[in-house]
Design an enzyme around this catalytic site. Structure first.
Site, PDB file in Angstrom:
ATOM      1  N   ASP A 236      40.131  40.459  46.415  1.00 52.95           N
ATOM      2  CA  ASP A 236      38.763  40.976  46.215  1.00 52.95           C
ATOM      3  C   ASP A 236      38.377  41.800  47.446  1.00 52.95           C
ATOM      4  O   ASP A 236      38.520  41.340  48.591  1.00 52.95           O
ATOM      5  CB  ASP A 236      37.800  39.790  46.028  1.00 52.95           C
ATOM      6  CG  ASP A 236      36.389  40.229  45.700  1.00 52.95           C
ATOM      7  OD1 ASP A 236      35.912  39.955  44.584  1.00 52.95           O
ATOM      8  OD2 ASP A 236      35.742  40.851  46.581  1.00 52.95           O
ATOM      9  N   GLU A 280      35.972  44.994  41.394  1.00 56.73           N
ATOM     10  CA  GLU A 280      36.765  45.318  42.592  1.00 56.73           C
ATOM     11  C   GLU A 280      37.631  44.125  42.970  1.00 56.73           C
ATOM     12  O   GLU A 280      37.884  43.842  44.121  1.00 56.73           O
ATOM     13  CB  GLU A 280      35.863  45.774  43.751  1.00 56.73           C
ATOM     14  CG  GLU A 280      34.535  45.084  43.846  1.00 56.73           C
ATOM     15  CD  GLU A 280      34.646  43.660  44.369  1.00 56.73           C
ATOM     16  OE1 GLU A 280      34.683  42.743  43.515  1.00 56.73           O
ATOM     17  OE2 GLU A 280      34.689  43.479  45.600  1.00 56.73           O
TER      18      GLU A 280
HETATM   19  P1  GH3 Z   1      32.501  40.126  49.228  1.00 51.58           P
HETATM   20  O1  GH3 Z   1      33.397  40.251  48.064  1.00 51.58           O
HETATM   21  O2  GH3 Z   1      33.157  40.448  50.490  1.00 51.58           O
HETATM   22  O3  GH3 Z   1      31.816  38.817  49.255  1.00 51.58           O
HETATM   23  O4  GH3 Z   1      31.338  41.223  49.076  1.00 51.58           O
HETATM   24  P2  GH3 Z   1      31.148  42.253  47.906  1.00 51.58           P
HETATM   25  O5  GH3 Z   1      30.042  43.167  48.244  1.00 51.58           O
HETATM   26  O6  GH3 Z   1      32.442  42.924  47.617  1.00 51.58           O
HETATM   27  O7  GH3 Z   1      30.731  41.296  46.787  1.00 51.58           O
HETATM   28  P3  GH3 Z   1      31.275  41.192  45.337  1.00 51.58           P
HETATM   29  O8  GH3 Z   1      32.750  41.042  45.341  1.00 51.58           O
HETATM   30  O9  GH3 Z   1      30.478  40.172  44.594  1.00 51.58           O
HETATM   31  O10 GH3 Z   1      30.817  42.638  44.918  1.00 51.58           O
HETATM   32  C1  GH3 Z   1      31.064  43.294  43.815  1.00 51.58           C
HETATM   33  C2  GH3 Z   1      30.552  44.691  44.062  1.00 51.58           C
HETATM   34  O11 GH3 Z   1      31.567  45.607  43.762  1.00 51.58           O
HETATM   35  C3  GH3 Z   1      29.411  45.014  43.170  1.00 51.58           C
HETATM   36  C4  GH3 Z   1      29.549  46.447  42.889  1.00 51.58           C
HETATM   37  O12 GH3 Z   1      28.745  47.175  43.775  1.00 51.58           O
HETATM   38  C5  GH3 Z   1      31.012  46.751  43.199  1.00 51.58           C
HETATM   39  N1  GH3 Z   1      31.756  47.100  42.011  1.00 51.58           N
HETATM   40  C6  GH3 Z   1      32.182  46.268  41.039  1.00 51.58           C
HETATM   41  N2  GH3 Z   1      32.814  46.962  40.081  1.00 51.58           N
HETATM   42  C7  GH3 Z   1      32.804  48.259  40.453  1.00 51.58           C
HETATM   43  C8  GH3 Z   1      33.320  49.476  39.873  1.00 51.58           C
HETATM   44  O13 GH3 Z   1      33.926  49.496  38.807  1.00 51.58           O
HETATM   45  N3  GH3 Z   1      33.117  50.619  40.552  1.00 51.58           N
HETATM   46  C9  GH3 Z   1      32.458  50.643  41.739  1.00 51.58           C
HETATM   47  N4  GH3 Z   1      32.299  51.804  42.377  1.00 51.58           N
HETATM   48  N5  GH3 Z   1      31.964  49.526  42.294  1.00 51.58           N
HETATM   49  C10 GH3 Z   1      32.136  48.355  41.676  1.00 51.58           C
HETATM   50 MG    MG Z   2      34.077  41.890  46.922  1.00 58.43          MG
HETATM   51 MG    MG Z   3      34.105  40.765  43.581  1.00 57.98          MG
END
Ligand code: GH3
Ligand code: MG
Ligand code: MG
Length: 366
Positions: A236, A280
């Site tokens: 992730d 992501e």
């Molecule tokens: P962490 O994993 O380190 O705890 O922090 P994070 O900010 O990465 O948190 P999380 O994994 O929950 O975040 C998911 C974020 O990823 C939300 C959204 O902004 C971004 N995201 C998810 N799917 C997509 C996508 O298909 N395209 C883009 N550009 N961003 C995405």
């Molecule tokens: Mg993340």
């Molecule tokens: Mg995530």
């Protein structure tokens, strides 16, 4: 003689590179010869699943069966506005246009045509020359025949052939055979393309979850049957929301595409199964790999992402990974995902940009 270029005037027993078997004499029995070529071609095409390989095989077959000095395979771009050179054979690709832009009217024109036609025929066809100006750049290569490729009446590509090696001309039979051969190829290519569209994520070009889950069930069965280990990585991106918030969602998507390429680069093609698990989040299944081996793969991915700079702003991105192995940490696919997820959660909790392995008794850091 096996391996020699095939000619329509071949004596019985001469074999084209991509088609094997005893070739009937075309002079004596044209129908049997045609059937033989088409039968062998469809067998060869059905043994290949990948678009890239199919393009190569199709061009090989076409040039060999038609005995031409060279051949080019142009395929319609994703945007449907140009034909892109995807394969070349017997000619230096640097000397020919890498794409032929389609102007208005070209597709309709090709639809009206649909049959192979000689390059000379083009000259008086003014509407065609006007709507397909890039084709003039091909003139230097001295092309002999063009074969528009259709799939369910959609214009999807163009094969360009050079002169015949024996100096002969194409007969009616050659053209008929050529049309059928090319439509067999077009079917195989489009089926493979649709399959790739169905199992690959458009942004990252990694497998989609549905395909991944199915493969995971199969791989666990296989691992159990052959008492082999298997490791699952869950990854992730760290603080990715910030990337979107700062640079915008399209830039975030560009990063995801680059991360997908890194994940592919760090894993074994045709063996490992890398997937876009969620927005992501990524998962990689590593058959015949234990925890230690899996840890090295995860570290390779983590390090490569860490040292890569993304976007035009050269930003740094990091990733966290958790891993769990069969049969040491889990017995089923659900358990494996759950354990790898727990380890990933632990990697986040411990400060991100790290790999954590789950082990049967407890989560620990290697
Ligand atoms: P962490 O994993 O380190 O705890 O922090 P994070 O900010 O990465 O948190 P999380 O994994 O929950 O975040 C998911 C974020 O990823 C939300 C959204 O902004 C971004 N995201 C998810 N799917 C997509 C996508 O298909 N395209 C883009 N550009 N961003 C995405
Ligand atoms: Mg993340
Ligand atoms: Mg995530």
């Amino acid at each position: 003689m096996e391996g020699e270029p095939f000619s329509l005037q071949a004596t019985p027993g001469e074999l084209p590179k991509s088609i094997s078997g005893n070739i009937p004499d075309p002079e004596q029995d044209r129908k049997t010869y045609n059937l033989f070529i088409l039968y062998q071609a469809s067998r060869a095409l059905s043994a290949v699943l990948e678009v890239e390989e199919l393009l190569e095989l199709s061009l090989d077959m076409t040039t060999e069966v038609m005995n031409t000095a060279w051949g080019l395979f142009y395929l319609m771009s994703e945007e449907q506005d140009a034909l892109e050179l995807r394969k070349s054979k017997g000619i230096d690709a640097k000397t020919i246009p890498s794409s032929l832009h389609l102007a208005e009217g070209m597709v309709d024109w090709a639809k009206g045509k649909m049959e192979p036609f000689s390059f000379d025929e083009l000259i008086p066809e003014m509407p065609f020359s006007r709507s397909f100006p890039d084709l003039r750049n091909l003139t230097q290569a001295n092309p002999y025949f063009l074969i528009p490729i259709f799939h369910q009446l959609r214009f999807i590509g163009l094969i360009v052939l050079g002169r015949r090696l024996d100096g002969g001309v194409f007969t009616e039979n050659d053209l008929e055979l050529l049309s059928t051969l090319v439509s067999l190829s077009a079917n195989a290519i489009m089926n493979a393309h649709l399959y790739e569209l169905a199992i690959l994520d458009g942004t990252t070009k990694l497998f989609v979850v549905r395909y991944f889950r199915q493969r995971m069930r199969e791989e666990i069965k296989r691992a159990s049957r052959y008492t082999q280990p298997l490791t699952l990585l869950m990854l992730d991106l760290d603080l990715f929301k910030l990337v979107n918030d700062t640079y915008g969602h399209p830039s975030g998507d560009k990063v995801l595409a680059d991360v997908g390429a890194i994940v592919r680069k760090c894993t074994r093609e045709y063996v490992d199964i890398p997937c876009r698990y969620g927005g992501e989040e990524f998962a990689v299944l590593l058959p015949e790999t234990d925890t230690e081996g899996g840890y090295h793969v995860a570290e390779r991915i983590r390090k490569m992402i860490d040292k890569t700079r993304f976007l035009k702003e050269n930003i740094r991105i990091t990733i966290s990974a958790g891993l769990a192995s069969y049969p040491t940490d889990a017995d089923t696919d659900e358990e494996l995902v759950e354990r790898a997820d727990l380890a990933l959660y632990e990697a986040k909790r411990l400060g991100r940009n790290r790999v954590v392995a789950h082990d049967q008794s407890a989560i620990h850091i290697i």
